[in-house]
Design an enzyme around this catalytic site. Structure first.
Site, mmCIF file in Angstrom:
data_model
loop_
_atom_site.group_PDB
_atom_site.id
_atom_site.type_symbol
_atom_site.label_atom_id
_atom_site.label_comp_id
_atom_site.label_asym_id
_atom_site.label_seq_id
_atom_site.Cartn_x
_atom_site.Cartn_y
_atom_site.Cartn_z
ATOM 1 C CG ASP A 96 1.147 -11.615 23.565
ATOM 2 O OD1 ASP A 96 0.175 -11.029 23.255
ATOM 3 O OD2 ASP A 96 2.403 -11.183 23.096
ATOM 4 C CG ASP A 98 3.269 -17.496 23.315
ATOM 5 O OD1 ASP A 98 2.438 -17.046 22.803
ATOM 6 O OD2 ASP A 98 4.312 -16.680 23.514
ATOM 7 C CG ASP A 174 15.844 -15.655 26.623
ATOM 8 O OD1 ASP A 174 15.191 -16.248 27.509
ATOM 9 O OD2 ASP A 174 15.511 -14.795 26.155
#
Length: 478
Positions: A96, A98, A174
């Site tokens: 992926d 992003d 995070d």
């Protein structure tokens, strides 16, 4: 898999059973939840130039590059962000890609005809190239501007369309290893939280105070274990220390969300390391309390050996791109709990078949209170358990009926797996292995011959002692 391969998009942007929409699922997937801005560390920029890091454009999806360049040409900041940057630094091939930008979702849509906007709670842009989707998110601010575009309910961020800077965006993530940005303008890596050094040191470290961040979102404890297992990272001691103390907070998480996290933990090719991480950090008992109790009481360690062998097989299947059934996975993970429940019911004098059904229902009912195991998985799981007792049969009609059962193959594989705990099932495993390889006529002839001789025989001719049928109303001692 090459980084430019077609993207296999997880179902995190579909509505989940607990009612979470695309926005909230995005927060959960990327580790973004509301935090006290004053508790955030101050971002300090470190820019790593192209000649000091290994990321090359040839390892980035061409479609992601198209998005980055078009945003840049339109005057916006454009960055590859998160796990893709981390994985590229490690020499891995991300699936992926992003993008983070200072362009609003509406501005992104104006630039790309193949763009669709999703989510009202958290507005995102999806730029679609065939089966590949490049997700474009706008930097979010850390404070509410009073516009009504940020809403918090019960401590959860359910709407957030207040836009901010790249610095705001970085400190809200995070782990430091997920807060890295690859800038298309000069091919540098931008680091605001010390993540670059942590990636090189292969270390998981939370941004901000660990206990505060875990209390904001307890599922972060599972993400720490999962990412450490996937990446081969150690968890930084201050990040690891609160986990056993706060493991009970997972009870506050939505059961549907914990089910999704379980699939990520165990069906991503690192199941053994994930299981050992859950044990090491005191999280197994919070997720599967009855399994944890059964493993503690099993002094020989046979049940744990079986679980680990099964998880190793799961990892091998994922590595070979072979399917893995969640029903089989949960049958394995909850088998110790089922065995313990079954033994307890039989000790109370309950008949075997009834005890088996009761134990299966009891374990399932207790577990779904923590993890929302859908019936499409829990029912096959129970069938796998209940079929185990039928493998000792050699009666012709029952043998063929069992071979025709839709869950036979999964149950047989489970029986073979049980050899890791005990070799007492070796004869049954061999019989059913031969039964699957024999023609129907040959199998029928062998079973008829053994019945005529008054003995049950294996297909290789080895006699099996025939069990005497208990008279109706006879007691166990009789």
């Amino acid at each position: 898999m090459c980084g430019c391969s077609q993207r296999r998009r997880a179902s995190i942007f579909t509505r989940q059973p607990d009612g979470n929409g695309p926005g909230e699922i995005f927060f959960q997937a990327h580790g973004i939840t509301p935090i006290d801005p004053q508790a955030l560390p101050q971002p300090v920029l470190r820019s790593v130039p192209r000649d000091q890091h290994p990321i090359s454009r040839k390892d980035i999806s061409p479609n992601a590059l198209r998005v980055l360049y078009r945003l840049r040409e339109a005057g916006f900041g454009a960055y590859l962000v998160g796990g893709a940057v981390r994985d590229l630094l490690l020499g891995m091939h991300p699936k992926d890609f992003d993008v983070a930008t200072d362009a609003t979702p509406e501005q992104v849509k104006q630039l790309f005809r193949n763009c669709r906007l999703i989510g009202r709670r958290f507005r995102l842009a999806h730029v679609v190239y065939g089966r590949e989707i490049i997700e474009v998110a706008t930097f979010r601010a850390n404070v509410d501007d009073g516009s009504g575009d940020r809403e918090v309910e019960d401590g959860r961020l359910v709407r957030d369309n207040v836009y901010g800077t790249i610095e705001d965006d970085a400190v809200r993530r995070d782990f430091t290893c997920n807060a890295l940005y690859y800038a298309i303008e000069d091919f540098s890596v931008r680091d605001y939280t010390g993540g670059y050094e942590d990636v090189l040191a292969r270390k998981m470290r939370l941004i901000g105070d660990p206990e505060t961040r875990y209390r904001e979102d307890p599922v972060r404890m599972l993400r720490a274990v999962r990412l450490a297992a996937k990446l081969g990272f150690s968890i930084d001691p201050p990040t690891a220390e609160p986990i056993p103390r706060l493991a009970g907070l997972l009870a506050e998480a939505a059961p549907a969300r914990l089910f999704e996290e379980m699939l990520k933990l165990f069906l991503s090719g690192h199941a053994v390391a994930s299981f050992e991480g859950l044990e090491r950090h005191g999280l197994l008992g919070a997720l599967m309390p009855e399994t944890a109790a059964a493993l503690r009481s099993n002094r020989s360690g046979a049940l744990r050996r079986m679980v680990l062998k099964g998880l190793a097989g799961t990892d091998a299947r994922v590595a070979a791109d072979e399917p893995v059934s969640p029903a089989f996975l949960f049958a394995l993970l909850l088998w110790p709990a089922y065995c313990r429940a079954l033994a307890g019911l039989q000790a109370q004098g309950m008949p075997v078949e009834e005890a088996q059904r009761r134990a299966a229902d009891r374990v399932t009912l207790h577990q779904v209170q923590t993890i929302a195991l859908p019936k499409r998985f829990s029912l096959p799981m129970q069938e796998i358990w209940l079929l185990q007792s039928r493998f000792s049969t050699r009666q012709r009609k029952r043998v063929f009926r069992l071979l025709a059962h839709p869950r036979f193959r999964a149950a047989y594989d489970f029986l073979a797996l049980r050899l890791a705990a005990s070799d007492s099932h070796a004869a049954d495993v061999e019989f059913w292995r031969e039964a699957q390889q024999s023609s129907g006529d040959a199998l029928a002839a062998s079973l008829d011959a053994s019945a005529a001789s008054g003995e049950d025989a294996d297909l290789d001719g080895a006699p099996r002692r025939r069990r005497r049928r208990r008279r109706r109303g006879a007691t166990a001692s009789e």
